[in-house]
Design a protein around this motif. Structure first.
Motif, PDB file in Angstrom:
ATOM      1  N   ASN A  46      34.842  34.004  34.539  1.00 29.72           N
ATOM      2  CA  ASN A  46      35.501  33.754  35.825  1.00 29.72           C
ATOM      3  C   ASN A  46      36.550  32.649  35.769  1.00 29.72           C
ATOM      4  O   ASN A  46      37.411  32.552  36.649  1.00 29.72           O
ATOM      5  N   LYS A 271      47.253  34.850  49.448  1.00 28.69           N
ATOM      6  CA  LYS A 271      46.054  35.633  49.151  1.00 28.69           C
ATOM      7  C   LYS A 271      45.404  36.201  50.412  1.00 28.69           C
ATOM      8  O   LYS A 271      44.436  36.957  50.319  1.00 28.69           O
ATOM      9  N   ARG A 295      45.347  44.474  40.805  1.00 26.91           N
ATOM     10  CA  ARG A 295      44.318  44.122  39.826  1.00 26.91           C
ATOM     11  C   ARG A 295      44.866  44.201  38.400  1.00 26.91           C
ATOM     12  O   ARG A 295      44.626  43.318  37.576  1.00 26.91           O
ATOM     13  N   TYR A 299      45.426  41.070  35.771  1.00 22.96           N
ATOM     14  CA  TYR A 299      44.835  41.051  34.434  1.00 22.96           C
ATOM     15  C   TYR A 299      45.889  40.717  33.378  1.00 22.96           C
ATOM     16  O   TYR A 299      45.629  39.937  32.449  1.00 22.96           O
ATOM     17  N   TYR A 306      39.711  41.600  38.128  1.00 25.19           N
ATOM     18  CA  TYR A 306      39.207  41.254  39.453  1.00 25.19           C
ATOM     19  C   TYR A 306      38.229  42.320  39.946  1.00 25.19           C
ATOM     20  O   TYR A 306      38.382  43.511  39.665  1.00 25.19           O
ATOM     21  N   ASN A 398      37.188  35.792  41.879  1.00 28.55           N
ATOM     22  CA  ASN A 398      38.189  36.692  41.294  1.00 28.55           C
ATOM     23  C   ASN A 398      37.998  38.116  41.827  1.00 28.55           C
ATOM     24  O   ASN A 398      37.675  39.046  41.090  1.00 28.55           O
ATOM     25  N   SER A 399      38.171  38.260  43.124  1.00 27.73           N
ATOM     26  CA  SER A 399      37.979  39.577  43.729  1.00 27.73           C
ATOM     27  C   SER A 399      39.117  39.907  44.688  1.00 27.73           C
ATOM     28  O   SER A 399      39.838  39.025  45.161  1.00 27.73           O
ATOM     29  N   ASN A 429      39.319  32.149  44.262  1.00 23.33           N
ATOM     30  CA  ASN A 429      40.413  33.012  43.809  1.00 23.33           C
ATOM     31  C   ASN A 429      40.267  34.433  44.366  1.00 23.33           C
ATOM     32  O   ASN A 429      40.268  35.419  43.623  1.00 23.33           O
TER      33      ASN A 429
END
Length: 766
Positions: A46, A271, A295, A299, A306, A398-399, A429
């Motif tokens: 994470n 966000k 996503r 990456y 995520y 991270n989602s 995040n």
């Protein structure tokens, strides 16, 4: 012979070479090692709070040190139960504190202490966790003295040495307890010095979640192989390419909206995002396409895959969307996972099906690339104190979380959501996407994914609202709508209470010249699904329903008639009329129904929301769809201006005090007056009889874990016969968990046509 065996086992335990057990077949050092590896792997993957790696390490290693007592070892080997002397949580917490206080400040030591103390239970209020009265202190000192005299310190310290942690002894543990409780150092520190704020509240939950997840994972998940994390974008693009390409206005705007969202990915700078589009314009696919491609971009930039969480307010929408996602990505649970109370307990990936206990764990901890779930699962996990809910809290790190039909979040929680989500977006995040046709005014610092969102609303004229706000009773209402239901082929009538819906259904059925169907939460889920499928086959019908059809149910009516509700509910209802723009102009009729004492809408929604709706609708006899956007803004502006933040403020105050239990009790998306609501099983057919028989047989199973696993095998079918009922006036057969209406009593309590028979507008909660 048995006596000699027990005596020999006792002798083995006394040997210095005896290896401490965590479970009958697992050495304590091996269990701690697996928990440590799992937790550290999550933490490093994470890439959050990396400066706290050593803090997490101590918690992961320390969580079960209290199992090093003779009492626990004899208990685990089934030699003797030892009552409370075998308990290890509090002793483990004190041992963890002893290690932490040497390495860190008091703040971290106390937080680590509470995390370990509660790793087998729910989080309590911090004040309660750190305080004891005089009697409790004396009782615990006596207990600790006995436990510590039985600790195998040589082996315990060998475990600590394996992880490069300082050794501990009895005196250190006793001293820690006296400082924390007898001298009240912990409670004084909590009141004056503890670093407690919203950020720390969620950070605490994050570490707690990693520990409890890793602990259970090490015992339940047999194969610890790393799963592939990439989503096959080509499958999504292939699905999109298969959609209709004709250039009618609906398909043209669906394509444009999807591309507008996708173009936002390259320069997204916030966000907190919103996606505001009319019903029927393809919000689901636009948001999925946006999230999957965002996503992939993240990456490439960060090296992190995520978690993608797609949530809805109602289970009926989940099932429909899940089928679409399965068509895109395949039916392996490791690719797309559905999680709500009716979900089957079945987990599979490319290679394996998993046993029931492991399946349950993987589903409830959202072990999948795409998770489709409910607002309740997302929001109540964020604010929950429950061990079972917080198992998956670390998944929020991270989602990308999509909340579809976000207007269903009660306005009393807007401030709480705004402050918490702004912090979560930075702290863990998280990208949030709030999606709806009627965007509530929750956030100021948000990014709208459709730059020219107003344009999408003004081009459509699929429906016209016809408004009559004169109060009328049900008989007058039925007379008023008689010409409407005779004029159109497909008509939907939406009422606010189950009783009023049932009354209207009975009257309509007597005068209608076409098929009449009924839908509400008074009807068991199995029959609801069958009726929705039947509707799609019929060329003509009248559907009488409660609000269960308002959002996400994919039916297209020629006319819709609705008892007044909040403006956003009216818009959702209008979205079930002329949905595909192929019926000229659909007609939506709004009335205001009143019973003997109350306006029905006020019973369900409260006077505040209905008054705001009436304010924006007053002096208007009709409103066209291309005006909906402006009316939505006016409606939510009225709410934002006059709403109370009292409940949000109270929850925020408890968050700041680390009152985990109070926060959980206050934050409830579904407020069902739990004193009187019970799930009731309806034995309406032979299948139900057989399922109930299997349910009753579960009580013959003594082991509660085995009993739970056997229930999980029948859970999906069992719950398809269950409705929630206010039972204070109804003497059902019941066990500890479920009421039951047996088939011999169906004629008194349950109608095949319209479900649970009630004479009370508040009997069914939906």
């Amino acid at each position: 012979m048995t006596y000699l065996l027990i005596m020999s086992l006792k002798a083995v335990i006394k040997l210095s070479s005896f290896k401490l057990k965590s479970h009958p077949d697992i050495l304590l050092v091996d269990h701690i090692d697996r928990v440590h590896k799992c937790g550290i792997q999550i933490f490093k993957r994470n890439k959050l709070f990396l400066e706290d790696l050593d803090f997490l390490k101590v918690i992961l290693v320390g969580h079960d040190l209290g199992k090093a007592t003779r009492y626990f070892q004899e208990y685990i080997l089934k030699i003797k139960s030892h009552g409370s002397l075998k308990n290890h949580g509090f002793l483990s917490a004190l041992m963890t504190y002893c290690i932490l206080i040497k390495k860190f400040d008091m703040d971290k030591a106390i937080k680590g202490f509470v995390i370990v103390k509660r790793h087998h239970g729910n989080l309590g209020n911090f004040f309660d966790e750190l305080s004891m009265d005089k009697v409790e202190v004396e009782e615990n000192i006596d207990m600790l003295d006995k436990q510590l005299d039985s600790v195998y310190f040589d082996e315990l310290n060998a475990i600590l040495d394996k992880f490069d942690l300082d050794s501990i002894d009895k005196d250190q543990v006793i001293k820690a307890f006296i400082e924390l409780y007898k001298e009240k150092e912990a409670i004084f520190f909590y009141e004056d010095e503890l670093n407690s704020n919203i950020e720390e509240y969620f950070k605490f939950k994050y570490f707690y979640s990693i520990l409890i997840y890793s602990d259970k994972h090490s015992l339940i998940v047999k194969d610890e192989k790393e799963k592939a994390k990439a989503i096959d974008i080509s499958k999504l693009e292939k699905y999109i390419d298969s959609l209709p390409k004709d250039e009618d206005i609906i398909n043209g705007k669906r394509n444009k909206a999807r591309l507008d969202c996708e173009n936002k990915i390259s320069h997204i700078d916030e966000k907190i995002c919103t996606l505001t589009l009319p019903t029927g314009i393809g919000k689901t696919l636009s948001s999925l396409n946006f999230a999957v491609k965002l996503r992939e971009k993240l990456y490439r930039e960060e090296g992190i895959y995520y978690n993608l969480i797609y949530s809805f307010p109602f289970t009926s929408i989940i099932d429909q969307t899940y089928e679409i996602f399965k068509n895109i990505f395949g039916d392996n649970t490791s690719e797309v996972l559905k999680h709500h109370y009716l979900s089957p307990i079945e987990y599979k990936d490319e290679e394996d099906y998993f046993e029931i206990e492991e399946s349950k764990f993987l589903i409830e901890t959202w072990d999948s690339k795409v998770v489709v779930t409910t607002f309740v699962k997302v929001l109540e996990s964020i604010f929950s104190n429950k061990n079972s809910e917080l198992l998956k809290f670390h998944r929020f790190a991270n989602s990308i979380i999509i909340l579809d039909e976000v207007q269903n979040i009660p306005h009393k929680y807007w401030k709480l959501i705004r402050e918490s989500f702004n912090i979560l977006s930075k702290l863990l995040n998280v990208y949030f996407i709030f999606m709806t046709a009627t965007q509530p005014m929750i956030f100021n610092n948000k990014v709208e994914l459709i730059e020219n969102t107003r344009e999408y609303f003004t081009i459509f004229n699929r429906t016209r609202l016809n408004i009559n706000l004169n109060e009328m009773d049900i008989d007058t209402f039925v007379e008023e709508i008689k010409p409407i239901i005779n004029r159109y082929k497909k008509v939907m009538i939406v009422l606010n209470t189950v009783k009023s819906a049932q009354d209207v259904y009975k009257k309509i059925k007597k005068i209608a010249d076409k098929r009449v169907l009924f839908l509400s939460a008074s009807v068991i889920p199995k029959d609801r699904r069958e009726r929705l499928d039947k509707l799609k086959e019929l060329d003509e019908y009248i559907l009488v329903s409660t609000q269960v059809v308002e959002a996400g149910v994919d039916i297209d009516n020629d006319a819709v008639i609705r008892d007044i509700g909040p403006w956003d509910c009216i818009v959702q209802c209008a979205g079930r009329c002329n949905r595909n723009n192929n019926k000229g102009q659909g007609q939506v009729y709004i009335y205001k129904l009143k019973g003997d004492r109350y306006v029905y809408a006020n019973i369900i929604y409260g006077r505040f929301l209905i008054s705001k709706t009436e304010k924006i609708l007053k002096e208007r006899s009709h409103i066209l769809e291309n005006e909906f956007f402006d009316y939505s803004n006016a409606y939510f502006k009225e709410i934002a201006q006059d709403k109370s933040d009292k409940e949000s403020d109270e929850i925020i105050e408890d968050i700041l005090k680390f009152n985990f239990d109070y926060v959980d009790k206050q934050f409830k998306l579904i407020n069902n007056n739990q004193l009187f609501v019970m799930p009731v099983f309806i034995e309406k057919d032979e299948e139900a009889t057989e399922i109930w028989r299997k349910y009753e047989e579960l009580y013959d199973i003594k082991d509660r874990y085995e009993r739970m696993n056997e229930f999980l095998k029948i859970k999906e079918k069992f719950l398809s016969y269950v409705i929630n009922v206010n039972i204070k006036n109804f003497p059902f057969i019941r066990d500890r968990f479920y009421g039951k209406i047996p088939k011999e009593n169906l004629e008194y309590y349950y109608s095949e046509e319209y479900g649970f028979i009630t004479d009370n507008d508040e009997t069914i909660f939906f």
